[in-house]
Design an enzyme around this catalytic site. Sequence first.
Site, PDB file in Angstrom:
ATOM      1  N   HIS A  72       5.670  -7.948  -9.825  1.00 60.17           N
ATOM      2  CA  HIS A  72       4.125  -6.192  -9.858  1.00 60.17           C
ATOM      3  C   HIS A  72       4.861  -5.435  -8.533  1.00 60.17           C
ATOM      4  CE1 HIS A  72       0.998  -7.617  -7.595  1.00 60.17           C
ATOM      5  NE2 HIS A  72       1.602  -7.492  -6.484  1.00 60.17           N
ATOM      6  N   ASN A  74       4.592 -11.580  -8.978  1.00 63.09           N
ATOM      7  CA  ASN A  74       5.088 -11.641 -10.591  1.00 63.09           C
ATOM      8  C   ASN A  74       5.977 -10.734 -11.278  1.00 63.09           C
ATOM      9  OD1 ASN A  74       3.126  -9.798 -10.916  1.00 63.09           O
ATOM     10  ND2 ASN A  74       2.562 -10.560 -11.588  1.00 63.09           N
ATOM     11  N   GLU A  89       1.149  -4.902 -12.441  1.00 65.08           N
ATOM     12  CA  GLU A  89       1.509  -5.789 -13.335  1.00 65.08           C
ATOM     13  C   GLU A  89       2.310  -5.791 -14.714  1.00 65.08           C
ATOM     14  OE1 GLU A  89       0.054  -8.252 -11.968  1.00 65.08           O
ATOM     15  OE2 GLU A  89      -1.528  -7.161 -11.027  1.00 65.08           O
TER      16      GLU A  89
HETATM   17  P1  PGA Z   1       1.341  -8.752   0.015  1.00 68.25           P
HETATM   18  O1  PGA Z   1       1.512  -7.646  -1.359  1.00 68.25           O
HETATM   19  O2  PGA Z   1       2.260  -7.348   0.852  1.00 68.25           O
HETATM   20  O3  PGA Z   1      -0.109  -8.982   0.407  1.00 68.25           O
HETATM   21  O4  PGA Z   1       2.556  -9.588  -0.717  1.00 68.25           O
HETATM   22  C1  PGA Z   1       2.327  -7.237  -2.243  1.00 68.25           C
HETATM   23  C2  PGA Z   1       2.235  -6.896  -3.144  1.00 68.25           C
HETATM   24  O5  PGA Z   1       1.393  -7.453  -4.295  1.00 68.25           O
HETATM   25  O6  PGA Z   1       2.860  -5.755  -3.908  1.00 68.25           O
END
Ligand code: PGA
Length: 239
Positions: A130, A128, A135
Site C-alpha cells: 500500500h 502489502n 490498500e
Molecule cells: P511505516 O508505514 O513507515 O510505519 O512502516 C509505512 C506505510 O505503511 O506506508
Amino acid sequence: MKVIVTENKIQGGAKAFEIFEKGIKDGAKTLGLATGSTPETLYQNWVKSDLNCENLTSINLDEYVGLTPDNPQSYHYFMQKHLFDKKPFKKTYVPDGMAKDVAAYCKQYDQIIKENPIDIQLLGIGRNGHIAFNEPGTPFDIGTHEVKLTKNTIKANSRFFDNEDEVPKSAICMGTANIMQSKKIVLMAFGEKKAHAVKEMIEGPITEDVPASILQKHPDVTVIVDKAAAQELDDKYKN
Ligand code: PGA
C-alpha cells in the site's frame, strides 16, 4: 525508477533530506508529506538543518477518522512533533479526521491539492504494497477518499496504540491519482519486512493488487531503501 540503496535507515534519512533540500533550493514550494516510522530519520535531519520552511506549503497524505489533532496518535500530532513545531511552514494541510461530512471533505481536499500542485511527494510503503492507506484493490484513478483499514494494517499500526481495538477503523487518504500528479516522488522503505513489497513495486506487474506498482508509470520516482529492504531486488538495483 531510480533506486538508492543505503547501509541503514539513518543514511537513508540523510539521503532523502538531501533530495528535499535540493528540490526546495531549486524552487519546490509545495511538499506532500507522510507519517509513520519510515520518515522519522528524514525529519530528524530536517529539524537539525538550517533549511527555512516559512515559504513552503505542505499537504499530508492521510489522517485517521475520529482522531482530533491533539490526540497523540493522530497524524496532525505526529507532524507537529516531528517537523512543524521546529520548522514552521507557511501553510500546512493534514486531512481533518473530525470532518462531519467526510465525502464532502474529501472533495475539498482534492481541491486543495489542485490549487497547490505538489512538487515533491514523500511516500512510505506498507508490507502489502500500500501507499498511504491505498490498500490492495484500490482503483488507480481514485482521488481523496475514506478508506476502511484492512485487518493487517490495523494490526501493523496497533503498535502505536494501547491495543488493537483502539486503532481507528478508517482514514481519510489521498488517492493514487493525487499521488501520481506530483512532479517528483521520493519513496522510503527500511527493514526486511518491506523487502517483498519493494520488489513487487519495482519489478512486478503494474496491478491494483500492489498499489505502489503504479509508480513505475511516474517519470520521476526515487526509491531509497536500506540493504534489508533491498534484499529481494535484482542485483542491477543494488548500487
Ligand atoms: P511505516 O508505514 O513507515 O510505519 O512502516 C509505512 C506505510 O505503511 O506506508
